[in-house]
Design a protein around this motif. Structure first.
Motif, PDB file in Angstrom:
ATOM      1  N   GLY A   1      27.591  34.885  42.886  1.00  0.00           N
ATOM      2  CA  GLY A   1      28.857  35.100  42.739  1.00  0.00           C
ATOM      3  C   GLY A   1      29.417  36.138  41.306  1.00  0.00           C
ATOM      4  N   PRO A   2      29.120  36.100  40.741  1.00  0.00           N
ATOM      5  CA  PRO A   2      29.987  37.082  39.769  1.00  0.00           C
ATOM      6  C   PRO A   2      29.076  38.919  39.895  1.00  0.00           C
ATOM      7  N   PHE A   3      28.613  39.232  40.120  1.00  0.00           N
ATOM      8  CA  PHE A   3      28.061  40.281  41.423  1.00  0.00           C
ATOM      9  C   PHE A   3      28.916  41.079  41.986  1.00  0.00           C
ATOM     10  N   VAL A   4      29.086  39.719  43.028  1.00  0.00           N
ATOM     11  CA  VAL A   4      30.153  39.964  44.115  1.00  0.00           C
ATOM     12  C   VAL A   4      31.697  39.900  43.836  1.00  0.00           C
ATOM     13  N   GLY A   5      31.393  39.271  42.848  1.00  0.00           N
ATOM     14  CA  GLY A   5      32.887  39.574  42.321  1.00  0.00           C
ATOM     15  C   GLY A   5      33.982  40.962  41.649  1.00  0.00           C
ATOM     16  N   LEU A   6      32.623  41.375  40.429  1.00  0.00           N
ATOM     17  CA  LEU A   6      32.636  42.587  39.730  1.00  0.00           C
ATOM     18  C   LEU A   6      33.329  43.617  40.516  1.00  0.00           C
ATOM     19  N   ASN A   7      31.650  43.600  41.752  1.00  0.00           N
ATOM     20  CA  ASN A   7      31.687  44.853  42.843  1.00  0.00           C
ATOM     21  C   ASN A   7      33.807  44.789  43.241  1.00  0.00           C
ATOM     22  N   ILE A   8      34.312  44.220  44.015  1.00  0.00           N
ATOM     23  CA  ILE A   8      35.024  43.983  44.369  1.00  0.00           C
ATOM     24  C   ILE A   8      35.987  44.529  43.610  1.00  0.00           C
ATOM     25  N   HIS A   9      35.913  43.624  42.676  1.00  0.00           N
ATOM     26  CA  HIS A   9      37.063  43.400  41.415  1.00  0.00           C
ATOM     27  C   HIS A   9      37.789  45.856  40.626  1.00  0.00           C
ATOM     28  N   VAL A  10      36.554  45.950  41.014  1.00  0.00           N
ATOM     29  CA  VAL A  10      36.647  47.426  41.058  1.00  0.00           C
ATOM     30  C   VAL A  10      37.061  48.478  41.862  1.00  0.00           C
ATOM     31  N   SER A  11      37.000  47.887  42.628  1.00  0.00           N
ATOM     32  CA  SER A  11      37.361  48.384  43.920  1.00  0.00           C
ATOM     33  C   SER A  11      39.496  47.979  44.234  1.00  0.00           C
ATOM     34  N   TRP A  12      39.098  46.795  43.916  1.00  0.00           N
ATOM     35  CA  TRP A  12      40.698  46.112  44.181  1.00  0.00           C
ATOM     36  C   TRP A  12      41.367  47.239  42.958  1.00  0.00           C
TER      37      TRP A  12
END
Length: 178
Positions: free
Chosen positions: A76-87
């Protein structure tokens, strides 16, 4: 990992698969997010995985279920952080210095949890770690609320851009990613 009851050697061996699975989950969900140009629901979904993992962690002593919760807590956190940076880079498109500062600040803020979260996993509460699980659930809930607010803000800004385009007739294909 030690609370799962495995020997020292087996404990070392079973630590790797949750991170390997998290890697592939991150690749798949990040690809989907980029392909669909949608970030918010992908982040919310991944944070929900973390919340489910925390609930399983504090609610059962079943070894298989607890190991599955570790996979969810890693993914969960790995996915969330990676997408957050691109967002971030699509919500703040210019100037570049502002975008760079935002990414640096977000990385600093996301790293601060490493300073204090070990203190939530009290040895007196093992193997359930209720305080640590509760912290994950609360943090995940706040993250979901933040994503919903940002999605609302981006949608509002996109509607304003659509309205301006309709009034002026000047076509601007750029929109905030939601």
């Amino acid at each position: 990992m030690a609370t799962l009851g495995f020997s020292k050697v087996v404990t070392y061996l079973v630590q790797a698969p949750p991170y390997i699975i998290a890697y592939f989950v991150t690749l798949g969900v990040s690809w989907s997010s980029g392909r669909n140009l949608e970030h918010g629901w992908h982040i919310i979904g991944s944070i929900m995985l973390s919340i489910i993992g925390a609930v399983v962690m504090i609610s059962t002593l079943n070894t298989g279920a607890r190991y599955f919760s570790l996979i969810l807590l890693c993914s969960g956190p790995f996915v969330g952080l990676n997408i957050h940076v691109s967002w971030e880079t699509t919500v703040v498109p210019r100037p570049r210095t502002k975008r760079a500062a935002l990414i640096a600040i977000a990385n600093c803020v996301s790293s601060t949890s490493h300073w204090f979260t070990p203190y939530f996993f009290l040895t007196s509460q093992e193997p359930r770690y209720q305080t640590g699980g509760a912290a994950i659930i609360v943090g995940g809930g706040l993250s979901i609320i933040s994503c919903l607010v940002i999605k609302w803000w981006c949608t509002k800004k996109n509607k304003a851009l659509d309205k301006l385009e309709a009034e002026t007739g000047e076509v601007n294909s750029w929109r905030y990613a939601t």
